[in-house]
Design a protein around this motif. Structure first.
Motif, short mmCIF file in Angstrom:
data_model
loop_
_atom_site.label_atom_id
_atom_site.label_comp_id
_atom_site.label_asym_id
_atom_site.label_seq_id
_atom_site.Cartn_x
_atom_site.Cartn_y
_atom_site.Cartn_z
N ARG A 142 22.73 33.18 88.59
CA ARG A 142 21.86 33.18 87.17
C ARG A 142 22.72 33.21 85.75
O ARG A 142 22.31 32.63 84.84
N ALA A 143 24.00 33.30 86.14
CA ALA A 143 24.94 32.91 84.75
C ALA A 143 24.75 31.33 84.39
O ALA A 143 25.39 31.10 83.43
N TYR A 144 24.46 30.48 85.35
CA TYR A 144 24.39 29.02 85.07
C TYR A 144 23.23 28.47 85.04
O TYR A 144 22.97 27.33 84.86
N LEU A 145 22.09 29.49 85.07
CA LEU A 145 20.82 28.88 84.83
C LEU A 145 20.36 28.64 83.48
O LEU A 145 20.88 29.35 82.65
N PRO A 146 19.51 27.79 83.34
CA PRO A 146 19.07 27.52 81.81
C PRO A 146 18.29 28.56 81.13
O PRO A 146 17.56 29.32 81.79
N SER A 147 18.71 28.65 79.75
CA SER A 147 18.17 29.78 79.03
C SER A 147 17.22 28.80 78.41
O SER A 147 16.36 29.84 77.44
N ASN A 148 17.35 27.78 77.94
CA ASN A 148 16.21 27.10 76.98
C ASN A 148 14.81 27.04 77.46
O ASN A 148 14.55 26.69 78.62
N GLY A 149 14.03 27.28 76.68
CA GLY A 149 12.56 27.04 77.06
C GLY A 149 11.97 25.83 77.37
O GLY A 149 11.17 25.77 78.12
N ASN A 150 12.79 24.64 76.99
CA ASN A 150 12.19 23.19 77.29
C ASN A 150 12.90 23.06 78.68
O ASN A 150 12.77 21.86 79.22
N VAL A 151 13.52 23.85 79.30
CA VAL A 151 14.35 23.57 80.66
C VAL A 151 13.94 24.38 81.72
O VAL A 151 13.83 25.54 81.47
N THR A 152 13.69 23.87 82.82
CA THR A 152 13.14 24.61 84.16
C THR A 152 14.03 24.34 85.21
O THR A 152 14.80 23.07 85.37
N LEU A 153 14.17 25.17 86.14
CA LEU A 153 15.19 25.23 87.25
C LEU A 153 14.19 24.66 88.48
O LEU A 153 13.40 25.11 88.76
N VAL A 154 15.21 23.51 89.10
CA VAL A 154 14.65 23.04 90.08
C VAL A 154 15.33 23.55 91.30
O VAL A 154 14.56 24.10 92.33
N GLU A 155 16.58 23.57 91.52
CA GLU A 155 17.28 24.33 92.43
C GLU A 155 18.64 24.88 92.10
O GLU A 155 19.03 24.46 91.11
N ALA A 156 19.08 25.87 92.76
CA ALA A 156 20.70 26.41 92.33
C ALA A 156 21.07 26.83 93.84
O ALA A 156 20.35 27.46 94.59
#
Length: 449
Positions: A137-151
């Motif tokens: 989660r430290a490298y997951l996006p925090s911007n509202g215009n960004v969504t996670l596809v995979e990690a």
């Protein structure tokens, strides 16, 4: 009893008291507690030690509630041999400390293995999984215009059950720091007056490149006294690869459309309609490792607003110089006189206008109607007037002895604008006259009637 009988009991009483005293002293003398054959602390008796041992176990179980099967592996023995008669048992708090620190307390724990090497040890599988999730989660996006596809982790990672001493257990915070920053200690440097990246690198046996890598947001020009710099770049033990979708709003450039205008001369242009940039929403799929972008590709585009073209009219009318030496008649002569120096190459330089002979004080007239954009002294031009006639056409009148107009003033064709002179870079009274179209110099003869 008779006196003789009492006298016979006396030795027996004395012997009894002596035996009782010896027994009392023996019972009251503390015991030495041995851990794996090593003397550690004096206790009242084995029962006290066992009771305190249970208290310690309960205390440690409360400190590590997630750990399973708390136990110790040691041989505990007790003996009064060698203990002085007057010796006293240690306080209960001291005995508890000895039992806590001297015994090797162990639990069934969970280790995080990276590339099959044990890195962090947690009290339970749940804690280990939670640590790995925190690192991701430290490298997951925090911007509202960004969504996670995979990690996912780049390295092979496994959580395994191990026997561990409680001294080996890492807290969740320690485990996260270990995985994200590695085992290298990051030293810090506080900036002082006169410091530069080069001097700091030289004094600390490193390089400017290494400093910049460890402090990516710091530049030579932005250094501030009191600012803290890292002297080594943290090397994480794990790498997290993320794929995200990001939606960016981007500009769409407008095009310029040129329309022919037969009423304007070639070289003259006028903007009919200003252009407006459009907008589009662009969706990118971005691959990153530990937040560093590796690849970006466009997967969708949506036009939010279409661009509006800029429309420019451009003149097509040909300027024809008359056979008699006159021009098109677009402009009137500012003064009548002999041309002392024509337009074009002159020695090693280039003459950007024509020089018309004049006497000091002769009137100078506007060649066409327009707006005065300059009326002041201007270097080699001396006292100078520039008139904007529109559609990119302007005229310049230099070396005037007097200015009769001011900036912003509207003038008509053949209106007095000043008097001839020899100000600026001039060898005698004359008028230097220029014609400019869209900032370019043109031969005035082709425009004068």
């Amino acid at each position: 009893f008779s006196g003789a009988q009492l006298a016979g009991f006396a030795p027996a009483c004395v012997l009894g008291l002596l035996l009782f005293s010896l027994l009392y002293v023996q019972l009251a003398r503390p015991m030495q507690l041995y851990i794996n054959g090593v003397p550690t602390v004096l206790v009242q008796d084995e029962a006290q030690a066992q009771a305190l041992l249970e208290e310690v176990k309960t205390e440690l179980a409360a400190l590590y509630p997630a750990a399973a099967n708390l136990r110790y592996e040691a041989d505990l023995t007790f003996s009064k041999s060698g203990v002085e008669v007057k010796a006293k048992s240690a306080e209960a708090s001291e005995i508890r400390t000895v039992l806590k620190e001297k015994l090797d307390w162990k639990v069934d724990a969970s280790a995080i293995q990276v590339n099959q090497a044990k890195t962090a040890v947690l009290a339970s599988t749940e804690e280990a999984e939670s640590v790995l999730d925190t690192v991701k989660r430290a490298y997951l996006p925090s911007n509202g215009n960004v969504t996670l596809v995979e990690a996912e982790f780049v390295e092979p990672i496994e959580v395994v059950t191990v026997e561990a001493s409680i001294r080996e257990l890492d807290s969740a915070t320690e485990a996260v720091q270990l995985l994200t920053q590695g085992t290298e200690k990051i030293e810090e440097y506080v900036l002082k007056a006169g410091d530069s990246l080069w001097t700091i690198a030289s004094e600390n046996d490193t390089s400017v490149e290494a400093l910049q890598a460890a402090n990516p947001n710091v530049g030579e020009k932005s250094l501030q006294i009191g600012e803290v710099l890292k002297l080594a770049k943290a090397e994480p033990m794990v790498s997290v690869k993320t794929v995200i979708k990001a939606v960016n709003e981007e500009k769409i450039p407008y095009s310029t459309v040129y329309e022919k205008d037969s009423s304007a001369f070639k070289g003259q242009q006028s903007v009919v309609k200003a252009g407006t940039e459009g907008k589009k929403a662009v969706t990118y799929e971005i691959a990153q490792v530990n937040g560093v972008e590796l690849e970006r590709k466009v997967i969708a585009e949506t036009v939010v607003a279409e661009p509006v073209n800029k429309i420019v009219k451009t003149g097509t009318k040909t300027i024809v110089a008359s056979r008699g030496g006159g021009g098109s008649g677009v402009l009137a002569w500012p003064i009548r006189g002999r041309i002392n120096s024509p337009f074009g190459q002159r020695g090693r330089g280039y003459h950007t206008g024509i020089d018309i002979d004049a006497n000091k004080g002769d009137p100078i007239y506007a060649s066409a109607g327009g707006t005065v954009t300059q009326a002041s002294y201007s270097g080699g031009y001396g006292n100078c007037v520039i008139i904007d006639h529109g559609d990119g056409l302007s005229t310049l009148y230099a070396h005037l002895s007097k200015l009769s107009v001011s900036v912003g003033q509207k003038v008509s064709r053949s209106e007095l604008i000043g008097l001839a002179g020899s100000t600026g870079n001039s060898t005698g009274p004359h008028l230097h006259f220029e014609v400019r179209v869209n900032g370019g110099y043109k031969n005035p003869i082709n425009y004068l009637n």
